[in-house]
Design a protein around this motif. Structure first.
Motif, PDB file in Angstrom:
ATOM      1  N   TRP A   1      32.557  41.289  48.480  1.00  0.00           N
ATOM      2  CA  TRP A   1      31.530  40.960  47.497  1.00  0.00           C
ATOM      3  C   TRP A   1      30.812  39.643  47.798  1.00  0.00           C
ATOM      4  O   TRP A   1      29.958  39.221  47.029  1.00  0.00           O
TER       5      TRP A   1
ATOM      6  N   VAL B   1      31.916  36.567  47.603  1.00  0.00           N
ATOM      7  CA  VAL B   1      32.152  35.646  46.491  1.00  0.00           C
ATOM      8  C   VAL B   1      32.293  34.226  47.032  1.00  0.00           C
ATOM      9  O   VAL B   1      33.103  33.975  47.937  1.00  0.00           O
TER      10      VAL B   1
ATOM     11  N   LEU C   1      32.961  33.374  35.418  1.00  0.00           N
ATOM     12  CA  LEU C   1      33.776  34.574  35.242  1.00  0.00           C
ATOM     13  C   LEU C   1      33.488  35.138  33.856  1.00  0.00           C
ATOM     14  O   LEU C   1      33.560  34.410  32.860  1.00  0.00           O
TER      15      LEU C   1
ATOM     16  N   VAL D   1      37.089  29.928  42.793  1.00  0.00           N
ATOM     17  CA  VAL D   1      37.828  31.017  43.424  1.00  0.00           C
ATOM     18  C   VAL D   1      38.550  30.531  44.678  1.00  0.00           C
ATOM     19  O   VAL D   1      37.952  29.889  45.547  1.00  0.00           O
TER      20      VAL D   1
ATOM     21  N   PHE E   1      35.727  45.239  39.055  1.00  0.00           N
ATOM     22  CA  PHE E   1      35.279  43.905  39.450  1.00  0.00           C
ATOM     23  C   PHE E   1      33.916  44.010  40.113  1.00  0.00           C
ATOM     24  O   PHE E   1      33.635  44.952  40.860  1.00  0.00           O
ATOM     25  N   GLN E   2      33.061  43.027  39.837  1.00  0.00           N
ATOM     26  CA  GLN E   2      31.792  42.935  40.549  1.00  0.00           C
ATOM     27  C   GLN E   2      31.293  41.491  40.547  1.00  0.00           C
ATOM     28  O   GLN E   2      31.631  40.708  39.643  1.00  0.00           O
ATOM     29  N   TYR E   3      30.508  41.156  41.556  1.00  0.00           N
ATOM     30  CA  TYR E   3      29.912  39.820  41.633  1.00  0.00           C
ATOM     31  C   TYR E   3      28.427  39.958  41.975  1.00  0.00           C
ATOM     32  O   TYR E   3      28.061  40.725  42.880  1.00  0.00           O
TER      33      TYR E   3
ATOM     34  N   MET F   1      30.608  36.524  38.103  1.00  0.00           N
ATOM     35  CA  MET F   1      31.660  37.438  38.529  1.00  0.00           C
ATOM     36  C   MET F   1      32.202  38.121  37.270  1.00  0.00           C
ATOM     37  O   MET F   1      32.695  37.455  36.360  1.00  0.00           O
ATOM     38  N   SER F   2      32.064  39.454  37.205  1.00  0.00           N
ATOM     39  CA  SER F   2      32.427  40.174  35.981  1.00  0.00           C
ATOM     40  C   SER F   2      33.651  41.041  36.204  1.00  0.00           C
ATOM     41  O   SER F   2      33.808  41.670  37.265  1.00  0.00           O
TER      42      SER F   2
END
Length: 458
Positions: free
Chosen positions: A32, A34, A42, A53, A82-84, A91-92
């Motif tokens: 992703w 990140v 978050l 992170v 999870f996704q970013y 970041m969800s």
């Protein structure tokens, strides 16, 4: 859509992990893109928290402190998507789904009474698909726009704690009284307005509303028996002149309660059959006027829909059959048919509801027993499926509320024509069960969770 599922892992604070630090699988960080060692946001439900992170080797895992988890309402081994998004730096994890239920019971093992099994089933489905589900009641809806108290099942026991406002709310309130409470309406209004929460099956439907709305869709007219909000004797007289059989149905009724069937006999008398807790009450009246007078007490306390009676197919010596179609939205946000079952009335009843002693059958098996030609049987099965989707789309088009599942009751007459009986926006999770339910999680429950994931864009 790219989708990643993670497990939540908790530990106490340490020199490596504190409230503003989380540890995320190296593979997910890479996939992703990140950013690490810098503050990003978050998000879970309506809550946001700045974190840094740190990559670590454990696969498909997000580790945080118990203190941070408490703020989010998360627990050990919760399974989430999870996704970013680099464009927002957010970041969800989620989605967080809330199911609205009418009440909590005293039993710690069965806090929602007969609905507890359904709650455990949807919890299991959420774990499979990557979501967290909580269960809230009207007493939990106090107007807060930042959090809500909810019950959660972790696979071993029930607990109650604070959660953010959810991404999605599924309304399973089984009482109009609870649904119309000011606190409930305010909670739903603020959740949508302030947090963009998606709420589906947000209201009960009544029979008058349904037939009035669908009557506006010309393409649906062939499915609709003549139906009116019952107002006076003149209307009853007019309908009786056109139809030899009529039904009076409470507009807010369910489970076959309070339905009255009216038939004209060859000699001019009228016979009414009324559903009752212990069976059916039969009364004979010398005239339609006398019958109407007998109804006046009921009409003062309850509004009824007056509907054309239909000459339905029957099986097993004259037992009427109708069909319950469960139509749901799922992973793609489109209406699909999850199941259709035939419901056969008890020999002592003229309604097919299971609560009135009716029984379930597979559709083709029921049609095979009916007095229809082979061509009519095949055509009826196809027509039932088409009608289910047509009617669901008609409800969506004509009623300005959000529905994700509908129980659509259909009938087939002795000529093979398909008719609509009623539409239920709170279909029973028992009534619609699969006849051969061998899996622990039914397709209907999976559809709900997948639709929640679709609505929350996970």
């Amino acid at each position: 859509m790219i989708r990643t599922k993670i497990g939540i892992s908790l530990q106490g604070s340490s020199i490596y992990l504190e409230e503003r630090t989380i540890m995320l699988s190296e593979s997910i960080v890479k996939k992703w893109k990140v950013p690490t060692n810098q503050l990003i946001t978050l998000r879970f439900g309506s809550i946001k928290h700045e974190v840094k992170v740190i990559p670590f080797p454990h696969a498909n895992s997000l580790r945080m402190t118990t203190t941070l988890a408490e703020k989010f309402g998360l627990y050990q081994d919760a399974q989430l998507c999870f996704q970013y998004k680099p464009s927002t730096g957010v970041m969800s994890i989620g989605p967080l789904l809330a199911v609205m239920l009418s009440r909590v019971y005293a039993s710690p093992e069965r806090p929602f009474g007969a609905a507890t099994a359904f709650c455990k089933e949807i919890t299991q489905a959420c774990s499979t698909f990557g979501a967290l589900v909580i269960f809230i009641t009207p007493t939990d809806m106090r107007g807060s726009t930042t959090s809500v108290n909810g019950h959660v099942y972790t696979g071993k026991s029930w607990s109650k704690k604070s959660f953010p406002i959810p991404n999605v709310i599924y309304n399973r309130l089984t009482s109009r009284k609870y649904e119309n409470m000011a606190s409930v309406q305010q909670f739903m209004k603020e959740a949508k307005a302030r947090n963009s929460t998606a709420i589906f099956n947000e209201k009960y439907l009544n029979k008058t509303e349904v037939f009035s709305a669908l009557g506006k869709e010309e393409t649906l007219h062939d499915y609709l028996p003549e139906s009116h909000l019952f107002k006076n004797y003149k209307m009853l007289q007019s309908m009786a002149s056109r139809h030899s059989c009529l039904f009076l149905k409470p507009i807010t009724g369910s489970l076959g309660k309070g339905i009255i069937r009216i038939r004209k006999e060859a000699g001019g008398a009228y016979v009414s059959h009324s559903t009752h807790v212990n069976g059916v009450i039969k009364q004979t009246f010398p005239s339609l006027t006398k019958l109407f007078i007998s109804l006046t007490g009921k009409l003062k306390s309850q509004r009824y829909q007056l509907q054309q009676g239909l000459d339905l197919i029957t099986v097993d010596g004259g037992r009427p059959v109708d069909f319950r179609s469960l139509v749901q939205k799922g992973a793609q946000g489109e209406w699909t048919i999850t199941s259709i079952v035939a419901r056969i009335a008890n020999s002592q009843h003229f309604v097919s509801n299971l609560a009135r002693g009716g029984s379930l059958s597979k559709v083709k098996a029921a049609l095979a027993k009916a007095s229809l030609s082979a061509g009519q049987r095949a055509s009826a099965y196809t027509k039932l499926r088409k009608a289910s989707l047509d009617i669901a789309k008609g409800i969506e088009e004509q009623i300005p509320n959000h529905f994700g599942e509908l129980g659509i009751d259909l009938a087939v007459d002795t000529h093979g024509k398909v008719w609509l009986l009623e539409v239920n926006s709170k279909p029973s999770k028992d009534d619609n069960s699969q006849l051969n339910a061998e899996t622990k999680v039914r397709p209907s429950i999976k559809q709900v969770v997948q639709y929640a994931r679709f609505l929350s864009k996970f």
